[in-house]
Design an enzyme around this catalytic site. Structure first.
Site, PDB file in Angstrom:
ATOM      1  CG  ASN A  26     -10.883  11.729  -9.324  1.00 35.72           C
ATOM      2  OD1 ASN A  26     -11.091  10.618  -8.799  1.00 35.72           O
ATOM      3  ND2 ASN A  26      -9.809  12.438  -9.076  1.00 35.72           N
ATOM      4  CB  CYS A 119      -5.504   9.051  -0.300  1.00 32.49           C
ATOM      5  SG  CYS A 119      -5.501   8.138  -1.821  1.00 32.49           S
ATOM      6  NE  ARG A 124      -9.012  13.502   0.756  1.00 31.48           N
ATOM      7  CZ  ARG A 124      -9.041  12.659  -0.283  1.00 31.48           C
ATOM      8  NH1 ARG A 124      -8.474  11.493  -0.209  1.00 31.48           N
ATOM      9  NH2 ARG A 124      -9.680  13.015  -1.378  1.00 31.48           N
ATOM     10  N   PRO A 125     -11.794  16.548   5.847  1.00 31.74           N
ATOM     11  CG  PRO A 125     -11.962  18.768   6.505  1.00 31.74           C
ATOM     12  CD  PRO A 125     -11.001  17.768   5.965  1.00 31.74           C
ATOM     13  CG  ASP A 127     -15.834  21.414   7.033  1.00 31.75           C
ATOM     14  OD1 ASP A 127     -15.077  20.621   6.438  1.00 31.75           O
ATOM     15  OD2 ASP A 127     -15.667  22.643   7.023  1.00 31.75           O
ATOM     16  CB  ILE A 331      -4.635  21.016  -2.557  1.00 30.86           C
ATOM     17  CG1 ILE A 331      -4.429  21.918  -3.770  1.00 30.86           C
ATOM     18  CG2 ILE A 331      -6.063  20.518  -2.421  1.00 30.86           C
ATOM     19  CD1 ILE A 331      -5.356  23.118  -3.860  1.00 30.86           C
TER      20      ILE A 331
HETATM   21  C1  EPZ Z   1     -11.156  15.358  -5.122  1.00 24.95           C
HETATM   22  O1  EPZ Z   1     -11.062  15.047  -3.745  1.00 24.95           O
HETATM   23  C2  EPZ Z   1     -10.434  14.237  -5.854  1.00 24.95           C
HETATM   24  N1  EPZ Z   1     -11.074  12.956  -5.568  1.00 24.95           N
HETATM   25  C3  EPZ Z   1      -8.977  14.176  -5.378  1.00 24.95           C
HETATM   26  O2  EPZ Z   1      -8.315  13.182  -6.140  1.00 24.95           O
HETATM   27  C4  EPZ Z   1      -8.311  15.527  -5.672  1.00 24.95           C
HETATM   28  O3  EPZ Z   1      -6.998  15.511  -5.175  1.00 24.95           O
HETATM   29  C5  EPZ Z   1      -9.117  16.638  -4.972  1.00 24.95           C
HETATM   30  O4  EPZ Z   1     -10.491  16.594  -5.417  1.00 24.95           O
HETATM   31  C6  EPZ Z   1      -8.563  18.016  -5.283  1.00 24.95           C
HETATM   32  O5  EPZ Z   1      -8.574  18.230  -6.640  1.00 24.95           O
HETATM   33  C7  EPZ Z   1     -12.181  12.610  -6.278  1.00 24.95           C
HETATM   34  O6  EPZ Z   1     -12.653  13.353  -7.115  1.00 24.95           O
HETATM   35  C8  EPZ Z   1     -12.767  11.263  -5.982  1.00 24.95           C
HETATM   36  P1  EPZ Z   1     -11.588  18.638  -2.126  1.00 24.95           P
HETATM   37  P2  EPZ Z   1     -11.954  15.876  -2.658  1.00 24.95           P
HETATM   38  O7  EPZ Z   1     -12.881  18.536  -1.421  1.00 24.95           O
HETATM   39  O8  EPZ Z   1     -13.277  16.174  -3.250  1.00 24.95           O
HETATM   40  C9  EPZ Z   1     -10.662  20.545   2.110  1.00 24.95           C
HETATM   41  C10 EPZ Z   1      -7.050  11.249  -6.468  1.00 24.95           C
HETATM   42  O9  EPZ Z   1      -5.846  11.045  -6.299  1.00 24.95           O
HETATM   43  N2  EPZ Z   1     -12.060  20.257   2.449  1.00 24.95           N
HETATM   44  O10 EPZ Z   1     -11.477  19.514  -3.346  1.00 24.95           O
HETATM   45  O11 EPZ Z   1     -11.898  15.123  -1.399  1.00 24.95           O
HETATM   46  C11 EPZ Z   1      -9.832  19.258   2.011  1.00 24.95           C
HETATM   47  O12 EPZ Z   1      -9.389  18.859   3.292  1.00 24.95           O
HETATM   48  C12 EPZ Z   1      -7.832  12.018  -5.430  1.00 24.95           C
HETATM   49  O13 EPZ Z   1      -7.716  10.880  -7.472  1.00 24.95           O
HETATM   50  C13 EPZ Z   1     -12.572  20.738   3.653  1.00 24.95           C
HETATM   51  O14 EPZ Z   1     -11.886  21.394   4.415  1.00 24.95           O
HETATM   52  O15 EPZ Z   1     -11.087  17.196  -2.546  1.00 24.95           O
HETATM   53  C14 EPZ Z   1      -8.692  19.649   1.109  1.00 24.95           C
HETATM   54  O16 EPZ Z   1      -7.684  20.261   1.870  1.00 24.95           O
HETATM   55  C15 EPZ Z   1      -6.980  12.358  -4.221  1.00 24.95           C
HETATM   56  N3  EPZ Z   1     -13.862  20.450   3.977  1.00 24.95           N
HETATM   57  C16 EPZ Z   1      -9.322  20.673   0.165  1.00 24.95           C
HETATM   58  O17 EPZ Z   1     -10.569  21.089   0.780  1.00 24.95           O
HETATM   59  C17 EPZ Z   1     -14.692  19.722   3.156  1.00 24.95           C
HETATM   60  O18 EPZ Z   1     -15.873  19.509   3.497  1.00 24.95           O
HETATM   61  C18 EPZ Z   1      -9.636  20.120  -1.205  1.00 24.95           C
HETATM   62  O19 EPZ Z   1     -10.474  19.026  -1.034  1.00 24.95           O
HETATM   63  C19 EPZ Z   1     -14.146  19.239   1.939  1.00 24.95           C
HETATM   64  C20 EPZ Z   1     -12.828  19.517   1.603  1.00 24.95           C
END
Ligand code: EPZ
Length: 424
Positions: A26, A119, A124-125, A127, A331
């Protein structure tokens, strides 16, 4: 790639020995995307050779980027970029392809991308990503299979406060802001270490960034960047996975290059279970032989809280500890997919809403199970290592997305494991 692999494991052996921790998936993925910002060369050392990195490499190659591996050093030559369409099939197979948007819009003025896959751990939007781009003057258009985003003029710096902190949205905003006009201020940024590592990497390329390590980042747009050589930091989740595999088997292992300073919450829960550890001269020495205490409640949280990526992995360990434990996933809304598979091994887990109630201490038995996503696959490996008898875990490609040659790592620690039939 046709996934055909399955993982054979014979449980019951306490892990022991020493292994070195791979580069961080990551951290490496956003750095690969960031390389597009510069029409020159980037060299990443200690880069993990895992499926997600190889997919990202293929996506870059389709855009005209030249890449070359020498052991774990990846050279990325972005002097010539063609087009602005991210390969649909490849983008759909990996959530982190969305991270290409910021640098592609900055470099090419536009990008066409499929909705990110990845995954199945929740909606995972994206927005929050799109909102930042719009604030910087980017037009967004829904297309049949995804999105077009572009701007006919240089991106404009902006001030944005994220309503919820998001790792990917923070990273995308950083990449879009590095060469934007004027200053960008990002508030309520994610604090995960991968953000800090990306900022240092961008600074090494010549970006002007302040507030690193805090939830408010400011970026002053620059016109040119420079060639950079950088070392990818060790993977804190892979390190945690090895630590918890030793915990589940009551083993004693040493982890070289473990980023201990980024593993505080993971080590705290390890101690609560009765695990012991000491860190000196860059080695994390651990002893899980006294693990016996259930943990009443572990809530996943934004960094520095307990990482959601370790949630399924902890669940597997708690199944081996007699007593009632509870996990709360805060999360992602659908990150308990591994529970039925753990149940097939005799795991007693009840899910109510965000909570998973674990009755540990019932002996796990080897079984045929299937991996459904990356960290669930790791949890099944750990449960199988602790179980009596043999297990077969299908869909090994999920594990290979984030863990480099994990069968060799576990074998080196004395675990009986084989991955049969790698990705086609
Ligand atoms: C990153 O995903 C990591 N992936 C994930 O690791 C990790 O679980 C996650 O961060 C949380 O730490 C990479 O770095 C490639 P977020 P990301 O945006 O960026 C919501 C693994 O196993 N959200 O922090 O997709 C979302 O739905 C992976 O290595 C919105 O609502 O995570 C979630 O509930 C899995 N709108 C929360 O925020 C958006 O536009 C956290 O998501 C973006 C996210």
């Amino acid at each position: 790639m046709q996934p055909v692999g399955e993982i054979w494991i014979k449980g019951g052996t306490p892990l022991s020995g020493q292994v070195s921790v791979q580069g961080s998936k990551n951290a490496a993925l956003p750095m690969m995307a960031a390389a597009l910002l510069h029409d020159g060369k980037t060299v990443l050392h200690h880069c993990p050779r895992i499926a997600d990195v190889l997919v990202m490499e293929q996506i870059l190659n389709r855009l005209g980027v030249k890449t070359r591996w020498q052991d774990h050093t990846l050279e990325i030559d972005c002097r010539k970029i063609v087009g602005y369409e991210i390969d649909n099939e490849l983008a759909g197979s990996m959530r982190s392809s969305v991270i290409l948007m910021g640098s592609m819009i900055s470099r090419q003025g536009q990008v066409k991308i499929a909705y990110p896959g990845g995954c199945t751990i929740g909606k995972r939007p994206i927005d929050l990503h799109l909102k930042v781009f719009q604030n910087m003057g980017v037009n967004i258009r829904e297309e049949e299979k995804g999105l077009w985003a572009g701007s006919s003029t240089r991106l404009q710096g902006t001030t944005v406060e994220f309503p919820v902190s998001s790792v990917g949205a923070t990273e995308n905003a950083l990449l879009a802001a590095v060469k934007a006009k004027g200053e960008t201020v990002l508030k309520n940024c994610a604090l995960e270490p991968e953000i800090r590592h990306l900022c240092y990497f961008l600074q090494a390329m010549g970006a002007e960034i302040g507030g690193i390590g805090t939830d408010t980042l400011w970026i002053r747009g620059v016109c040119t960047l420079r060639d950079v050589e950088y070392t990818v930091p060790p993977d804190r989740i892979v390190a945690g996975t090895c630590l918890y595999a030793a915990a589940a088997t009551r083993g004693k292992i040493v982890l070289e290059h473990a980023p201990v300073e980024e593993m505080e919450a993971v080590l705290q829960v390890y101690e609560k279970m009765g695990g012991q550890w000491v860190c000196n001269s860059g080695k994390l020495k651990t002893d899980a032989r006294e693990i016996r205490y259930p943990v009443s409640l572990t809530e996943t949280a934004r960094y520095p809280g307990f990482p959601t990526d370790m949630q399924s992995i902890l669940m597997a360990v708690l199944l081996t500890v007699p007593g009632e434990s509870r996990i709360r996933e805060t999360i992602f809304e659908d990150r308990y997919k591994v529970v039925p598979e753990l149940a097939r091994m005799g795991g007693c887990i009840a899910v109510t809403g965000k909570d998973a109630w674990i009755r540990g201490g019932i002996p796990l038995c080897g079984a045929k199970v299937k991996a459904l996503e990356l960290r669930g696959a790791a949890a099944l490996v750990i449960a199988a290592l602790a179980a009596e008898g043999e297990s077969l875990i299908s869909n090994s490609h999920f594990l290979e997305r984030g863990y480099e040659e994990f069968e060799n790592v576990i074998s080196k620690l004395g675990g009986k494991i084989e991955i049969r039939g790698k990705m086609g």
